[in-house]
Write a protein that holds these residues in place. Structure first.
Motif, PDB file in Angstrom:
ATOM      1  N   ARG A  48      -5.854  -6.161 -18.918  1.00 18.81           N
ATOM      2  CA  ARG A  48      -7.071  -5.553 -19.461  1.00 18.81           C
ATOM      3  C   ARG A  48      -7.692  -4.588 -18.454  1.00 18.81           C
ATOM      4  N   GLN A  49      -7.731  -4.999 -17.184  1.00 18.07           N
ATOM      5  CA  GLN A  49      -8.330  -4.153 -16.147  1.00 18.07           C
ATOM      6  C   GLN A  49      -7.630  -2.797 -16.033  1.00 18.07           C
ATOM      7  N   ARG A  50      -6.358  -2.738 -16.372  1.00 15.72           N
ATOM      8  CA  ARG A  50      -5.555  -1.528 -16.154  1.00 15.72           C
ATOM      9  C   ARG A  50      -5.292  -0.743 -17.442  1.00 15.72           C
ATOM     10  N   ALA A  51      -6.098  -1.014 -18.462  1.00 17.94           N
ATOM     11  CA  ALA A  51      -5.870  -0.417 -19.782  1.00 17.94           C
ATOM     12  C   ALA A  51      -6.173   1.075 -19.838  1.00 17.94           C
ATOM     13  N   SER A  52      -6.758   1.655 -18.794  1.00 21.27           N
ATOM     14  CA  SER A  52      -6.982   3.107 -18.795  1.00 21.27           C
ATOM     15  C   SER A  52      -5.702   3.883 -18.518  1.00 21.27           C
ATOM     16  N   ALA A  53      -4.625   3.209 -18.111  1.00 19.97           N
ATOM     17  CA  ALA A  53      -3.318   3.870 -18.015  1.00 19.97           C
ATOM     18  C   ALA A  53      -2.965   4.451 -19.379  1.00 19.97           C
ATOM     19  N   GLY A  54      -2.249   5.577 -19.390  1.00 16.45           N
ATOM     20  CA  GLY A  54      -1.798   6.108 -20.669  1.00 16.45           C
ATOM     21  C   GLY A  54      -0.971   5.090 -21.420  1.00 16.45           C
ATOM     22  N   LEU A  55      -0.110   4.380 -20.686  1.00 15.00           N
ATOM     23  CA  LEU A  55       0.693   3.296 -21.235  1.00 15.00           C
ATOM     24  C   LEU A  55       0.923   2.274 -20.144  1.00 15.00           C
ATOM     25  N   ILE A  56       0.755   1.003 -20.492  1.00 17.04           N
ATOM     26  CA  ILE A  56       1.175  -0.102 -19.625  1.00 17.04           C
ATOM     27  C   ILE A  56       2.556  -0.550 -20.087  1.00 17.04           C
ATOM     28  N   ILE A  57       3.490  -0.662 -19.149  1.00 14.22           N
ATOM     29  CA  ILE A  57       4.751  -1.348 -19.413  1.00 14.22           C
ATOM     30  C   ILE A  57       4.659  -2.680 -18.680  1.00 14.22           C
ATOM     31  N   THR A  58       4.769  -3.771 -19.405  1.00 17.74           N
ATOM     32  CA  THR A  58       4.563  -5.074 -18.778  1.00 17.74           C
ATOM     33  C   THR A  58       5.646  -5.391 -17.755  1.00 17.74           C
ATOM     34  N   GLU A  59       5.339  -6.396 -16.964  1.00 16.41           N
ATOM     35  CA  GLU A  59       6.358  -7.033 -16.139  1.00 16.41           C
ATOM     36  C   GLU A  59       7.549  -7.412 -17.009  1.00 16.41           C
ATOM     37  N   ALA A  60       8.728  -7.376 -16.424  1.00 12.62           N
ATOM     38  CA  ALA A  60       9.942  -7.740 -17.157  1.00 12.62           C
ATOM     39  C   ALA A  60       9.813  -9.159 -17.698  1.00 12.62           C
ATOM     40  N   SER A  61      10.219  -9.332 -18.954  1.00 18.92           N
ATOM     41  CA  SER A  61      10.050 -10.616 -19.639  1.00 18.92           C
ATOM     42  C   SER A  61      11.372 -11.021 -20.280  1.00 18.92           C
ATOM     43  N   GLN A  62      11.850 -12.213 -19.934  1.00 20.01           N
ATOM     44  CA  GLN A  62      13.193 -12.583 -20.359  1.00 20.01           C
ATOM     45  C   GLN A  62      13.275 -12.805 -21.868  1.00 20.01           C
ATOM     46  N   ILE A  63      14.422 -12.393 -22.410  1.00 20.73           N
ATOM     47  CA  ILE A  63      14.653 -12.454 -23.854  1.00 20.73           C
ATOM     48  C   ILE A  63      15.135 -13.824 -24.310  1.00 20.73           C
ATOM     49  N   SER A  64      15.498 -14.682 -23.360  1.00 19.17           N
ATOM     50  CA  SER A  64      16.022 -16.010 -23.670  1.00 19.17           C
ATOM     51  C   SER A  64      15.943 -16.861 -22.415  1.00 19.17           C
ATOM     52  N   PRO A  65      16.073 -18.185 -22.537  1.00 18.00           N
ATOM     53  CA  PRO A  65      16.078 -19.013 -21.329  1.00 18.00           C
ATOM     54  C   PRO A  65      17.189 -18.627 -20.349  1.00 18.00           C
ATOM     55  N   MET A  66      18.335 -18.169 -20.845  1.00 18.09           N
ATOM     56  CA  MET A  66      19.434 -17.753 -19.960  1.00 18.09           C
ATOM     57  C   MET A  66      19.174 -16.411 -19.303  1.00 18.09           C
ATOM     58  N   GLY A  67      18.159 -15.702 -19.742  1.00 17.24           N
ATOM     59  CA  GLY A  67      17.856 -14.390 -19.174  1.00 17.24           C
ATOM     60  C   GLY A  67      16.988 -14.442 -17.943  1.00 17.24           C
ATOM     61  N   GLN A  68      16.513 -15.634 -17.551  1.00 11.21           N
ATOM     62  CA  GLN A  68      15.586 -15.751 -16.429  1.00 11.21           C
ATOM     63  C   GLN A  68      16.318 -15.725 -15.096  1.00 11.21           C
ATOM     64  N   GLY A  69      15.707 -15.032 -14.119  1.00 12.87           N
ATOM     65  CA  GLY A  69      16.328 -14.966 -12.810  1.00 12.87           C
ATOM     66  C   GLY A  69      15.412 -15.276 -11.651  1.00 12.87           C
ATOM     67  N   TYR A  70      14.110 -15.385 -11.921  1.00  9.12           N
ATOM     68  CA  TYR A  70      13.136 -15.603 -10.856  1.00  9.12           C
ATOM     69  C   TYR A  70      12.113 -16.633 -11.325  1.00  9.12           C
ATOM     70  N   LEU A  71      11.515 -17.316 -10.379  1.00 10.38           N
ATOM     71  CA  LEU A  71      10.506 -18.329 -10.680  1.00 10.38           C
ATOM     72  C   LEU A  71       9.280 -17.697 -11.336  1.00 10.38           C
ATOM     73  N   ASP A  72       8.759 -18.378 -12.359  1.00  5.61           N
ATOM     74  CA  ASP A  72       7.456 -18.036 -12.959  1.00  5.61           C
ATOM     75  C   ASP A  72       7.378 -16.613 -13.502  1.00  5.61           C
ATOM     76  N   THR A  73       8.466 -16.165 -14.149  1.00  2.59           N
ATOM     77  CA  THR A  73       8.416 -14.908 -14.889  1.00  2.59           C
ATOM     78  C   THR A  73       8.261 -15.241 -16.370  1.00  2.59           C
ATOM     79  N   PRO A  74       7.528 -14.424 -17.135  1.00  2.00           N
ATOM     80  CA  PRO A  74       7.253 -14.770 -18.527  1.00  2.00           C
ATOM     81  C   PRO A  74       8.420 -14.447 -19.444  1.00  2.00           C
ATOM     82  N   GLY A  75       8.412 -15.079 -20.604  1.00  2.00           N
ATOM     83  CA  GLY A  75       9.420 -14.814 -21.621  1.00  2.00           C
ATOM     84  C   GLY A  75       8.805 -14.271 -22.889  1.00  2.00           C
ATOM     85  N   ILE A  76       9.672 -13.962 -23.856  1.00  2.00           N
ATOM     86  CA  ILE A  76       9.236 -13.474 -25.166  1.00  2.00           C
ATOM     87  C   ILE A  76      10.131 -14.083 -26.249  1.00  2.00           C
TER      88      ILE A  76
END
Length: 363
Positions: A48-76
């Motif tokens: 929310r704080q950074r919403a003045s950017a023309g576009l926010i691209i989120t942090e990389a978010s894994q597409i499946s449990p097997m897609g995760q490579g780092y601790l505490d990264t979000p999924g979708i």
């Protein structure tokens, strides 16, 4: 205080949406997801704080449990993740911002401790990367992967498509396919990491097939105007290289340009490092293969973005660490104001410190 009237700060039409300016918040892994790989209340405030950017691209978010490579990264991929991301997108939209979610599968850049039932990571070929990842034990060597079967490839392509649909359900304006930085799609592209002998390996045509099929599937799921693709043609990040990068990435861009994508996002040089790591590489030749919006990234400051925009070299300009330490970066650049210094010790993991506590300019 004087305010710039540069076209950098003017609205820009991207696919079916209008951006307030051409300054893009780059995707930035911060390792702060909660249990279930769910974005937290802190993430809502951070974006929310950074919403003045023309576009926010989120942090990389894994597409499946097997897609995760780092601790505490979000999924979708779970209902809880979709519901949490809905609160993020609602907060950004309430501030007038636009936000895409970056779709991620790390491939071999993972560790058995992060994967379901201690599974081995998957990759185009059973080649262990000379790389590290972040686990509960800190930074450790990645685990040895197993080569994907054709069924694995088909199911992973389906996971990308479903994750894209989930992102739209969560309120995102679009998605970015992460095909850069030595993760799964990039592993298929490069001949150092892809030694398959089937239709996904060997020739450039075969090695670009997985990227093309993922893009096809994501476009079919949510529409080309809602899809961007990120590439890093010469970055050696996560132990990838190719013997013919120019020919490879020209063909890669040609294949994804079969769709009227929202944008192509290119990391120029080494990710987070030397822009001139391969001075012979012709990025302009890549751009010539794509008629849509061209987004660039790596070490940009205000002057460099202005210069490249004036030269017609790119349309959109990504800023990463500057957006971490300056939630109001657009205003600071437009008004020529001083920038907050970055606290590098708080980049990965932790709480509000170095995440949501960077100061804004006073009104």
């Amino acid at each position: 205080m004087s305010t710039s009237t540069s076209p950098l700060f003017a609205p820009f039409k991207l696919g079916s949406i209008e951006l307030a300016n051409r300054l893009i918040m780059a995707p930035l892994t911060r390792n702060r997801a909660g249990p279930g790989r769910v974005p937290t209340d802190l993430a809502i405030e951070y974006y929310r704080q950074r919403a003045s950017a023309g576009l926010i691209i989120t942090e990389a978010s894994q597409i499946s449990p097997m897609g995760q490579g780092y601790l505490d990264t979000p999924g979708i991929y779970s209902d809880a993740q979709i519901d949490a991301w809905k609160r993020v997108t609602a907060a950004v939209h309430a501030e007038g911002g636009k936000i895409f979610l970056q779709l991620w599968h790390v491939g071999r850049i993972s560790h058995t401790s992060l994967l379901p039932d201690g599974a081995a990571p998957v990759a185009p070929s059973a080649l262990t990367a000379k790389s590290k990842t972040f686990t509960t034990e800190g930074f450790v060597d990645v685990s040895s992967p197993r080569a994907m079967t054709l069924d694995d490839i088909r199911s992973t392509i389906a996971d990308y498509a479903q994750a894209a649909r989930n992102a739209i359900t969560a309120g995102f304006d679009g998605v970015e396919v992460h095909a850069a930085n030595g993760y799964l799609i990039d592993q298929f592209l490069r001949d150092s990491s892809n030694q398959r002998s089937d239709e996904y390996g060997g020739s450039i045509e075969n090695r670009t097939r997985f990227l093309a099929e993922v893009t096809d599937a994501v476009v079919a799921a949510v529409g080309a105007e809602r899809v961007g693709v990120r590439l890093s043609p010469v970055a050696p990040f996560n132990d990838v290289a190719d013997s013919q990068p120019q020919a490879l990435f020209e063909r890669a861009v040609e294949r994804i340009a079969a769709h009227p994508l929202a944008y192509v996002h290119v990391i120029e040089g080494a990710t987070g490092g030397d822009r001139d790591i391969d001075p012979s590489f012709d990025f302009a030749a890549l751009r010539a293969k794509f008629s849509g919006a061209w987004m660039v990234n790596n070490g940009y400051d205000h002057a460099m973005a202005e210069s490249r925009l004036a030269a017609g070299a790119a349309d959109l300009f990504c800023f990463g660490r500057l957006f971490i330490s300056n939630p109001d970066l657009v205003r600071r650049l437009r008004e020529g104001r001083a920038l907050n210094p970055l606290d590098a010790a708080t980049l990965y993991g932790g709480g509000a410190k170095g995440y949501t506590d960077y100061p804004f300019l006073p009104d």
